[in-house]
Design an enzyme around this catalytic site. Sequence first.
Site, PDB file in Angstrom:
ATOM      1  N   SER A  73       0.801  -1.237   0.000  1.00  0.00           N
ATOM      2  CA  SER A  73       0.000   0.000   0.000  1.00  0.00           C
ATOM      3  C   SER A  73       0.829   1.280   0.000  1.00  0.00           C
ATOM      4  CB  SER A  73      -0.938   0.020   1.207  1.00  0.00           C
ATOM      5  OG  SER A  73      -1.990  -0.880   0.993  1.00  0.00           O
ATOM      6  N   LYS A  76       0.448   3.418  -2.940  1.00  0.00           N
ATOM      7  CA  LYS A  76      -0.703   4.323  -3.095  1.00  0.00           C
ATOM      8  C   LYS A  76      -0.272   5.803  -3.040  1.00  0.00           C
ATOM      9  CE  LYS A  76      -3.791   0.823  -1.096  1.00  0.00           C
ATOM     10  NZ  LYS A  76      -4.468   0.342   0.123  1.00  0.00           N
ATOM     11  N   TYR A 200      -3.942  -2.093 -10.113  1.00  0.00           N
ATOM     12  CA  TYR A 200      -3.802  -1.953  -8.657  1.00  0.00           C
ATOM     13  C   TYR A 200      -2.934  -3.073  -8.068  1.00  0.00           C
ATOM     14  CZ  TYR A 200      -5.038  -2.119  -3.746  1.00  0.00           C
ATOM     15  OH  TYR A 200      -4.955  -2.184  -2.377  1.00  0.00           O
ATOM     16  N   TYR A 252      -4.607   3.775   8.170  1.00  0.00           N
ATOM     17  CA  TYR A 252      -5.993   3.272   8.293  1.00  0.00           C
ATOM     18  C   TYR A 252      -6.545   3.564   9.686  1.00  0.00           C
ATOM     19  CZ  TYR A 252      -3.830   1.022   4.382  1.00  0.00           C
ATOM     20  OH  TYR A 252      -3.122   0.817   3.235  1.00  0.00           O
ATOM     21  N   VAL A 270       1.183  -3.802   3.807  1.00  0.00           N
ATOM     22  CA  VAL A 270       1.142  -5.106   4.490  1.00  0.00           C
ATOM     23  C   VAL A 270       2.394  -5.957   4.238  1.00  0.00           C
ATOM     24  CG1 VAL A 270      -1.372  -5.368   4.739  1.00  0.00           C
ATOM     25  CG2 VAL A 270      -0.242  -6.178   2.661  1.00  0.00           C
TER      26      VAL A 270
HETATM   27  O1  DON Z   1      -5.152  -4.713  -1.548  1.00  0.00           O
HETATM   28  C1  DON Z   1      -4.439  -5.410  -0.847  1.00  0.00           C
HETATM   29  O2  DON Z   1      -4.909  -6.234  -0.105  1.00  0.00           O
HETATM   30  C2  DON Z   1      -2.930  -5.250  -0.873  1.00  0.00           C
HETATM   31  N1  DON Z   1      -2.437  -5.389  -2.148  1.00  0.00           N
HETATM   32  C3  DON Z   1      -2.442  -3.975  -0.259  1.00  0.00           C
HETATM   33  C4  DON Z   1      -2.912  -3.807   1.128  1.00  0.00           C
HETATM   34  C5  DON Z   1      -2.004  -3.065   2.035  1.00  0.00           C
HETATM   35  O3  DON Z   1      -0.814  -2.992   1.911  1.00  0.00           O
HETATM   36  C6  DON Z   1      -2.687  -2.503   3.209  1.00  0.00           C
HETATM   37  N2  DON Z   1      -1.756  -1.821   4.058  1.00  0.00           N
HETATM   38  N3  DON Z   1      -1.435  -1.995   5.172  1.00  0.00           N
END
Ligand code: DON
Length: 316
Positions: A73, A76, A200, A252, A270
Amino acid sequence: MTTDQLADVKFRLSEVLPQIAAHLSQRSERGQVAQYIPPLARIDPGKFGMAIVLNDNSVHAIGDAQEAFSIQSISKVFALTLALGKLGDGLWRRVGREPSGDAFNSIVLLEHEKGIPRNPFINAGAIVTSDVLLASHEPRETIGEILRFVQFLAEDSDISIDPFVAQAETATGFGNFALANLLKANGNLQNLPEQVLGVYHHQCSIAMTCRQLAQAGAFLVSEGRNPLNGFQIVAPERARRINALMMTCGHYNGSGDFAYRVGVPAKSGVGGGVLAIVPRIASIAVWSPGLNQHGNSLLGTEALEMLCKEMRWSVF
Ligand code: DON
């Protein structure tokens, strides 16, 4: 910073960084590595790296700062920067600027708020941002555009996308498909859900080292100017606004706690990475794969908390 101030910061970093690494190496509770993307679930939770780029371009690193990890993320931030470049304030007709107080992948608010995601850092908002970047291009062109932007920011053409992570994200991204379908049903996606998620999921699968990530984020330190090559990436006002969004939404439903403990704008992923910006002073990337209950790096946050406390860095 004056030359004397810079010298003082460098001296203090040379003392503080080894202390942080030594302190965290003794921790047995390291959080849980992300389980829902199989290649991430296999990462060694013992990894720890940190890199700090100061505004004279010097890099101060410890631990596994030269090992590439999945930025997830954190991508982003770069996608948002590009989307604002394309749409300007028009982006805010399709995405909000408020913290959600919900998990990164939550679908709850999206139905209530008629397909307008709360902010560009939760998954729903980032999917809209990917749709803006996709416009009428082929997904592979847009994926290439995002990757080239990150390579340009870090001045490093070795940065690449991990195809195994991208494939695993697509194979397991049922929640993201649900979000994209709901966005489409509400008229807030111009392209097909599978094409937008192609973009994405690949942007999330960019792999970078702490050193590369800290360099790529450095334009947010110096009012939008990349200290590596002097290019003005965004206007000073836009850099301040991206930092404001990182501060309020970058972690978040853990954003309040992060602001309280660390006190600088930051964005987590993540994969266990965090990009943190100390305006006018430093761009920091930290990586520790174990996550806390909000999906943010457990020891990465602790490392940033120690660093900012010792260096007396805070936007407050
Ligand atoms: O959309 C997802 O689940 C992952 N590709 C990215 C999520 C993410 O990194 C959330 N951050 N903490």
